[in-house]
Write a protein that holds these residues in place. Structure first.
Motif, PDB file in Angstrom:
ATOM      1  N   ARG A 164      20.598 -33.766  -3.213  1.00 43.61           N
ATOM      2  CA  ARG A 164      21.478 -34.210  -2.122  1.00 43.61           C
ATOM      3  C   ARG A 164      22.899 -34.359  -2.666  1.00 43.61           C
ATOM      4  O   ARG A 164      23.122 -34.978  -3.710  1.00 43.61           O
ATOM      5  CB  ARG A 164      21.006 -35.552  -1.555  1.00 43.61           C
ATOM      6  N   ILE A 191      14.160 -29.252   2.765  1.00 45.02           N
ATOM      7  CA  ILE A 191      15.316 -30.085   3.090  1.00 45.02           C
ATOM      8  C   ILE A 191      15.063 -30.935   4.338  1.00 45.02           C
ATOM      9  O   ILE A 191      15.534 -32.082   4.437  1.00 45.02           O
ATOM     10  CB  ILE A 191      16.567 -29.194   3.269  1.00 45.02           C
ATOM     11  N   ASN A 249      13.964 -34.632   3.921  1.00 44.98           N
ATOM     12  CA  ASN A 249      14.872 -35.668   3.412  1.00 44.98           C
ATOM     13  C   ASN A 249      14.547 -36.138   1.996  1.00 44.98           C
ATOM     14  O   ASN A 249      14.682 -37.316   1.665  1.00 44.98           O
ATOM     15  CB  ASN A 249      14.883 -36.879   4.364  1.00 44.98           C
ATOM     16  N   SER A 287      15.263 -36.709  -1.947  1.00 43.94           N
ATOM     17  CA  SER A 287      16.460 -36.893  -2.773  1.00 43.94           C
ATOM     18  C   SER A 287      16.695 -35.678  -3.662  1.00 43.94           C
ATOM     19  O   SER A 287      17.834 -35.256  -3.876  1.00 43.94           O
ATOM     20  CB  SER A 287      16.315 -38.136  -3.661  1.00 43.94           C
ATOM     21  N   GLU A 336      24.686 -30.374   2.874  1.00 45.57           N
ATOM     22  CA  GLU A 336      23.978 -31.640   2.708  1.00 45.57           C
ATOM     23  C   GLU A 336      23.266 -31.668   1.359  1.00 45.57           C
ATOM     24  O   GLU A 336      23.167 -32.712   0.719  1.00 45.57           O
ATOM     25  CB  GLU A 336      22.970 -31.803   3.845  1.00 45.57           C
ATOM     26  N   TYR A 337      22.783 -30.497   0.932  1.00 45.20           N
ATOM     27  CA  TYR A 337      22.133 -30.343  -0.365  1.00 45.20           C
ATOM     28  C   TYR A 337      22.862 -29.280  -1.169  1.00 45.20           C
ATOM     29  O   TYR A 337      23.450 -28.341  -0.601  1.00 45.20           O
ATOM     30  CB  TYR A 337      20.668 -29.909  -0.210  1.00 45.20           C
TER      31      TYR A 337
END
Length: 337
Positions: free
Chosen positions: A168, A108, A111, A113, A85-86
């Motif tokens: 992200r 993380i 959430n 950016s 996800e990242y």
């Protein structure tokens, strides 16, 4: 379990160092973390070193290219290979500090950016601490999307080091990237292309130990720092000209002090003058000054630089060590003779 974090490394000819880097990461991996290495056609033993570690580190995935695409294209490609996800855009010769992955994994969950990690700087074998808090932040900071310019003003210099960036993956993929190929700082272009959709977190605790003096692009440092970085910054329309001007000179090659600094470091010479400086100076007087610096005796310039850097100012220690790494430093000069 799904992959939350991909630690992405683009590398080339780092067999001597990448094993230690990967070991510092692997010791902290969990089932939700992977390591992705993209090898830009190394001609040394990089592949053998990485593949030997794969047997003990299931989270490590290795890809080899037949042709080196350059640092920007290769980092873009390794993010494209990631599953997380990242993506943490890690360097190939530095070390993650204990607890680094846990700190990023906690972040993380909120959430962001973008997550920017602080760093420390050590000497080549990590035995000596040079700078224990590169950002000089002592508390975490959060920048909402509306504060993109504040983020740029306070953190962009630190972001010249790619290992500070955790972003992200979907955000990276949604932004234009090809225009930054050849800039050496694709990540900075992606980040500041336009406001980020969510908040940015800057972690004040240093999470990466940087191996000082081991950069592969030192012979091109003048081009990268004075030309490529300047062109990239000037292209960032999301940052006002006033803010850009407060942070960086628009034409740093006009500064005799800056030219002399790079001359003392052994990274500015007649070739750099002819290719990068002369075409940008219309005045004969300005060209003559830049030419004179390019011809200035390197060992003497280095000695002046060492004396100047012996006075305490911000980054004086790092600049002093830079002078000692110069090909014009007297010990190096005689070794080459």
């Amino acid at each position: 379990m799904s992959i939350k974090l991909s630690i992405c490394i683009a590398t080339r000819n780092r067999g001597e160092f990448i094993g230690e880097t990967l070991e510092s990461i692997a010791a902290q991996c969990t089932s939700s973390v992977e390591i992705v290495v993209l090898d830009g056609a190394s001609s040394d033993n990089t592949e053998q070193v990485v593949r030997a570690l794969q047997n003990a580190v299931p989270a490590l995935r290795y890809f080899r290219q037949e042709k080196n695409g350059g640092v920007d294209r290769d980092y873009d490609a390794v993010v494209g290979l990631a599953l997380g996800e990242y993506c943490w855009l890690m360097s190939d010769d530095d070390l993650l500090m204990p607890g680094a992955v846990d700190a990023v994994m906690r972040a993380i969950e909120r959430n962001y950016s973008l997550i920017v990690v602080n760093t420390e700087i050590r000497n080549l074998d990590f035995s000596q601490l040079i700078d224990g808090n590169r950002l000089s932040f002592f508390e975490d900071r959060i920048y909402p999307p509306s504060q993109l310019e504040a983020l740029f003003e306070q953190v962009s210099g630190h972001l010249g080091y790619i290992g500070a960036v955790v972003i992200r993956r979907d955000l990276w993929g949604a932004r234009t990237r090809e225009q930054y190929y050849g800039s050496y700082f694709i990540h900075v272009g992606v980040i500041f292309q336009w406001p980020l959709p969510n908040d940015t977190l800057v972690i004040s605790q240093p999470l990466v130990s940087i191996r000082f003096g081991n950069t592969q692009w030192r012979p091109k440092e003048f081009e990268i720092r004075m030309i490529r970085w300047t062109e990239l910054v000037s292209s960032l329309s999301s940052i006002s000209p006033e803010v850009r001007a407060r942070c960086y000179r628009s034409e740093p090659w006009r500064s005799i002090k800056s030219l002399m600094f790079y001359r003392a470091k052994g990274t500015y010479d007649l070739g750099d003058y002819q290719r990068w400086v002369k075409p940008r100076l219309a005045s004969r007087w300005d060209r003559s000054k830049a030419y004179a610096v390019a011809c200035f005796p390197g060992p003497l310039a280095n000695l002046i630089g060492l004396i100047y850097c012996s006075f305490k100012y911000h980054d004086s220690t790092i600049h002093y060590l830079d002078m000692k790494a110069s090909r014009f430093f007297i010990r190096n000069w005689f070794r080459q003779a």
